[in-house]
Design an enzyme around this catalytic site. Structure first.
Site, PDB file in Angstrom:
ATOM      1  N   ASN A  16      22.466 -10.361  33.508  1.00 36.22           N
ATOM      2  CA  ASN A  16      23.334 -10.780  34.603  1.00 36.22           C
ATOM      3  C   ASN A  16      23.085 -12.249  34.975  1.00 36.22           C
ATOM      4  O   ASN A  16      21.934 -12.684  35.050  1.00 36.22           O
ATOM      5  CB  ASN A  16      23.061  -9.880  35.806  1.00 36.22           C
ATOM      6  CG  ASN A  16      24.194  -9.877  36.807  1.00 36.22           C
ATOM      7  OD1 ASN A  16      24.767 -10.910  37.110  1.00 36.22           O
ATOM      8  ND2 ASN A  16      24.496  -8.707  37.313  1.00 36.22           N
ATOM      9  N   GLN A  67      32.533  -0.812  39.977  1.00 40.35           N
ATOM     10  CA  GLN A  67      33.509  -1.195  40.999  1.00 40.35           C
ATOM     11  C   GLN A  67      34.846  -1.325  40.275  1.00 40.35           C
ATOM     12  O   GLN A  67      35.043  -2.269  39.513  1.00 40.35           O
ATOM     13  CB  GLN A  67      33.076  -2.494  41.667  1.00 40.35           C
ATOM     14  CG  GLN A  67      31.597  -2.441  42.065  1.00 40.35           C
ATOM     15  CD  GLN A  67      31.243  -3.339  43.229  1.00 40.35           C
ATOM     16  OE1 GLN A  67      31.239  -2.894  44.370  1.00 40.35           O
ATOM     17  NE2 GLN A  67      30.957  -4.593  42.943  1.00 40.35           N
ATOM     18  N   GLY A 121      35.760  -4.118  45.141  1.00 38.64           N
ATOM     19  CA  GLY A 121      34.691  -5.106  44.995  1.00 38.64           C
ATOM     20  C   GLY A 121      34.548  -5.682  43.604  1.00 38.64           C
ATOM     21  O   GLY A 121      33.644  -6.475  43.347  1.00 38.64           O
ATOM     22  N   GLN A 122      35.422  -5.305  42.672  1.00 40.67           N
ATOM     23  CA  GLN A 122      35.335  -5.849  41.307  1.00 40.67           C
ATOM     24  C   GLN A 122      35.768  -7.315  41.322  1.00 40.67           C
ATOM     25  O   GLN A 122      36.874  -7.635  41.768  1.00 40.67           O
ATOM     26  CB  GLN A 122      36.246  -5.043  40.365  1.00 40.67           C
ATOM     27  CG  GLN A 122      36.172  -5.503  38.921  1.00 40.67           C
ATOM     28  CD  GLN A 122      37.151  -4.748  38.015  1.00 40.67           C
ATOM     29  OE1 GLN A 122      37.926  -3.923  38.476  1.00 40.67           O
ATOM     30  NE2 GLN A 122      37.125  -5.047  36.739  1.00 40.67           N
ATOM     31  N   THR A 123      34.882  -8.171  40.858  1.00 40.31           N
ATOM     32  CA  THR A 123      35.195  -9.603  40.858  1.00 40.31           C
ATOM     33  C   THR A 123      35.497 -10.119  39.450  1.00 40.31           C
ATOM     34  O   THR A 123      36.135 -11.143  39.310  1.00 40.31           O
ATOM     35  CB  THR A 123      34.030 -10.431  41.449  1.00 40.31           C
ATOM     36  OG1 THR A 123      32.844 -10.150  40.705  1.00 40.31           O
ATOM     37  CG2 THR A 123      33.812 -10.107  42.909  1.00 40.31           C
ATOM     38  N   VAL A 124      34.989  -9.452  38.429  1.00 38.71           N
ATOM     39  CA  VAL A 124      35.267  -9.879  37.048  1.00 38.71           C
ATOM     40  C   VAL A 124      36.291  -8.900  36.465  1.00 38.71           C
ATOM     41  O   VAL A 124      36.041  -7.686  36.441  1.00 38.71           O
ATOM     42  CB  VAL A 124      33.977  -9.917  36.197  1.00 38.71           C
ATOM     43  CG1 VAL A 124      34.295 -10.306  34.758  1.00 38.71           C
ATOM     44  CG2 VAL A 124      32.968 -10.892  36.793  1.00 38.71           C
ATOM     45  N   HIS A 141      37.258  -7.158  34.095  1.00 44.13           N
ATOM     46  CA  HIS A 141      36.872  -6.516  32.836  1.00 44.13           C
ATOM     47  C   HIS A 141      35.928  -5.383  33.260  1.00 44.13           C
ATOM     48  O   HIS A 141      34.913  -5.653  33.915  1.00 44.13           O
ATOM     49  CB  HIS A 141      36.141  -7.560  31.964  1.00 44.13           C
ATOM     50  CG  HIS A 141      35.780  -7.107  30.588  1.00 44.13           C
ATOM     51  ND1 HIS A 141      35.462  -8.000  29.583  1.00 44.13           N
ATOM     52  CD2 HIS A 141      35.663  -5.872  30.041  1.00 44.13           C
ATOM     53  CE1 HIS A 141      35.176  -7.347  28.477  1.00 44.13           C
ATOM     54  NE2 HIS A 141      35.276  -6.038  28.732  1.00 44.13           N
ATOM     55  N   HIS A 178      33.100  -2.895  33.937  1.00 47.82           N
ATOM     56  CA  HIS A 178      31.657  -2.983  33.655  1.00 47.82           C
ATOM     57  C   HIS A 178      30.881  -2.051  34.564  1.00 47.82           C
ATOM     58  O   HIS A 178      31.268  -1.789  35.691  1.00 47.82           O
ATOM     59  CB  HIS A 178      31.136  -4.417  33.813  1.00 47.82           C
ATOM     60  CG  HIS A 178      31.494  -5.039  35.129  1.00 47.82           C
ATOM     61  ND1 HIS A 178      32.745  -5.568  35.375  1.00 47.82           N
ATOM     62  CD2 HIS A 178      30.791  -5.208  36.262  1.00 47.82           C
ATOM     63  CE1 HIS A 178      32.795  -6.037  36.605  1.00 47.82           C
ATOM     64  NE2 HIS A 178      31.624  -5.821  37.175  1.00 47.82           N
ATOM     65  N   HIS A 195      27.260  -1.498  36.403  1.00 48.36           N
ATOM     66  CA  HIS A 195      26.006  -2.127  36.823  1.00 48.36           C
ATOM     67  C   HIS A 195      24.879  -1.109  36.644  1.00 48.36           C
ATOM     68  O   HIS A 195      25.009   0.039  37.078  1.00 48.36           O
ATOM     69  CB  HIS A 195      26.037  -2.466  38.321  1.00 48.36           C
ATOM     70  CG  HIS A 195      27.058  -3.473  38.721  1.00 48.36           C
ATOM     71  ND1 HIS A 195      26.730  -4.763  39.075  1.00 48.36           N
ATOM     72  CD2 HIS A 195      28.418  -3.398  38.848  1.00 48.36           C
ATOM     73  CE1 HIS A 195      27.831  -5.423  39.418  1.00 48.36           C
ATOM     74  NE2 HIS A 195      28.869  -4.616  39.290  1.00 48.36           N
TER      75      HIS A 195
HETATM   76  P1  AMP Z   1      31.687  -6.940  39.999  1.00 44.76           P
HETATM   77  O1  AMP Z   1      31.783  -7.630  41.309  1.00 44.76           O
HETATM   78  O2  AMP Z   1      31.462  -5.478  40.082  1.00 44.76           O
HETATM   79  O3  AMP Z   1      32.902  -7.340  39.200  1.00 44.76           O
HETATM   80  O4  AMP Z   1      30.397  -7.509  39.252  1.00 44.76           O
HETATM   81  C1  AMP Z   1      30.371  -8.705  38.559  1.00 44.76           C
HETATM   82  C2  AMP Z   1      28.949  -8.893  38.047  1.00 44.76           C
HETATM   83  O5  AMP Z   1      28.985  -9.775  36.961  1.00 44.76           O
HETATM   84  C3  AMP Z   1      27.988  -9.495  39.063  1.00 44.76           C
HETATM   85  O6  AMP Z   1      26.769  -8.779  39.023  1.00 44.76           O
HETATM   86  C4  AMP Z   1      27.821 -10.943  38.582  1.00 44.76           C
HETATM   87  O7  AMP Z   1      26.533 -11.443  38.901  1.00 44.76           O
HETATM   88  C5  AMP Z   1      27.992 -10.782  37.096  1.00 44.76           C
HETATM   89  N1  AMP Z   1      28.537 -11.924  36.370  1.00 44.76           N
HETATM   90  C6  AMP Z   1      29.586 -12.684  36.706  1.00 44.76           C
HETATM   91  N2  AMP Z   1      29.856 -13.591  35.738  1.00 44.76           N
HETATM   92  C7  AMP Z   1      28.945 -13.392  34.751  1.00 44.76           C
HETATM   93  C8  AMP Z   1      28.679 -14.014  33.488  1.00 44.76           C
HETATM   94  N3  AMP Z   1      29.398 -15.023  33.032  1.00 44.76           N
HETATM   95  N4  AMP Z   1      27.648 -13.541  32.759  1.00 44.76           N
HETATM   96  C9  AMP Z   1      26.905 -12.520  33.197  1.00 44.76           C
HETATM   97  N5  AMP Z   1      27.106 -11.895  34.384  1.00 44.76           N
HETATM   98  C10 AMP Z   1      28.104 -12.327  35.156  1.00 44.76           C
END
Ligand code: AMP
Length: 167
Positions: free
Chosen positions: A28, A84, A90-93, A95, A97, A99
């Site tokens: 991470n 998430q 709360g999903q920010t990325v 794609h 995933h 945790h």
């Molecule tokens: P979420 O908010 O559930 O989408 O979680 C996103 C997670 O991805 C968080 O734990 C971030 O710290 C992690 N993250 C974001 N960008 C990257 C990246 N480029 N490489 C590795 N982890 C990342």
């Protein structure tokens, strides 16, 4: 798309510690505790419902195998395994995933305080990725490539890999 991506972010092989047929495990950029890692389907898919049953199965079997190692290697006594699913959750990325986070006695005063902490770190990271270099931030900056590479290299040894992407 060539190579590995986590949503819009290209991921270097040295950030990856685990490969299965349909998933990867990556360290991470902004872990909430040491050992907070992510399990990601290889295919860039936004929502959990968009995964095929093979991808769901592979991702959770991977999370299970990774969790065992993470708990042991980081001195955990339990695990928080969380997904998430969508921005309102709360999903920010963008794609899917999972945790995987090692937990131990007293890590948070109230067990569920881990969830606002996940949120807080993500907001911080979003700000840091937008902020120009050198901007002061009271909080720890995201980790260096070297730091992430070292952690992934250590973890890699504990898994039988589907594919050798490092040589
Ligand atoms: P979420 O908010 O559930 O989408 O979680 C996103 C997670 O991805 C968080 O734990 C971030 O710290 C992690 N993250 C974001 N960008 C990257 C990246 N480029 N490489 C590795 N982890 C990342």
């Amino acid at each position: 798309m060539k190579g590995f991506h986590f949503g819009p972010w290209p991921i270097r092989p040295n950030e990856i510690f685990f490969t299965s047929k349909l998933s990867i495990g990556l360290v991470n950029l902004k872990p909430i505790v040491p050992g907070h890692v992510l399990v990601v389907p290889r295919r860039i898919v936004l929502r959990f419902a968009d995964l095929t049953s093979d991808e769901v199965s592979d991702m959770f079997l991977s999370a299970q195998a990774i969790g065992k190692v993470i708990e042991r290697e980081y001195g955990g006594e339990s695990l928080t395994i969380t997904l998430q699913d969508g921005p309102k959750a709360g999903q920010t990325v963008p794609h899917v995933h999972v945790h995987v986070i090692p937990r131990k006695t007293g890590d948070w005063a109230n067990n569920d305080d881990i969830y606002p902490e996940i949120d807080r770190k993500e907001k911080e990271l979003a700000g840091e990725l937008k902020a120009p270099k050198g901007v002061d931030n009271e909080e720890r900056p995201p980790r260096t490539q070297e730091d992430m590479g070292r952690e992934a290299e250590q973890l890699r040894k504990h898994f039988q890999q589907y594919e050798d992407i490092w040589n």
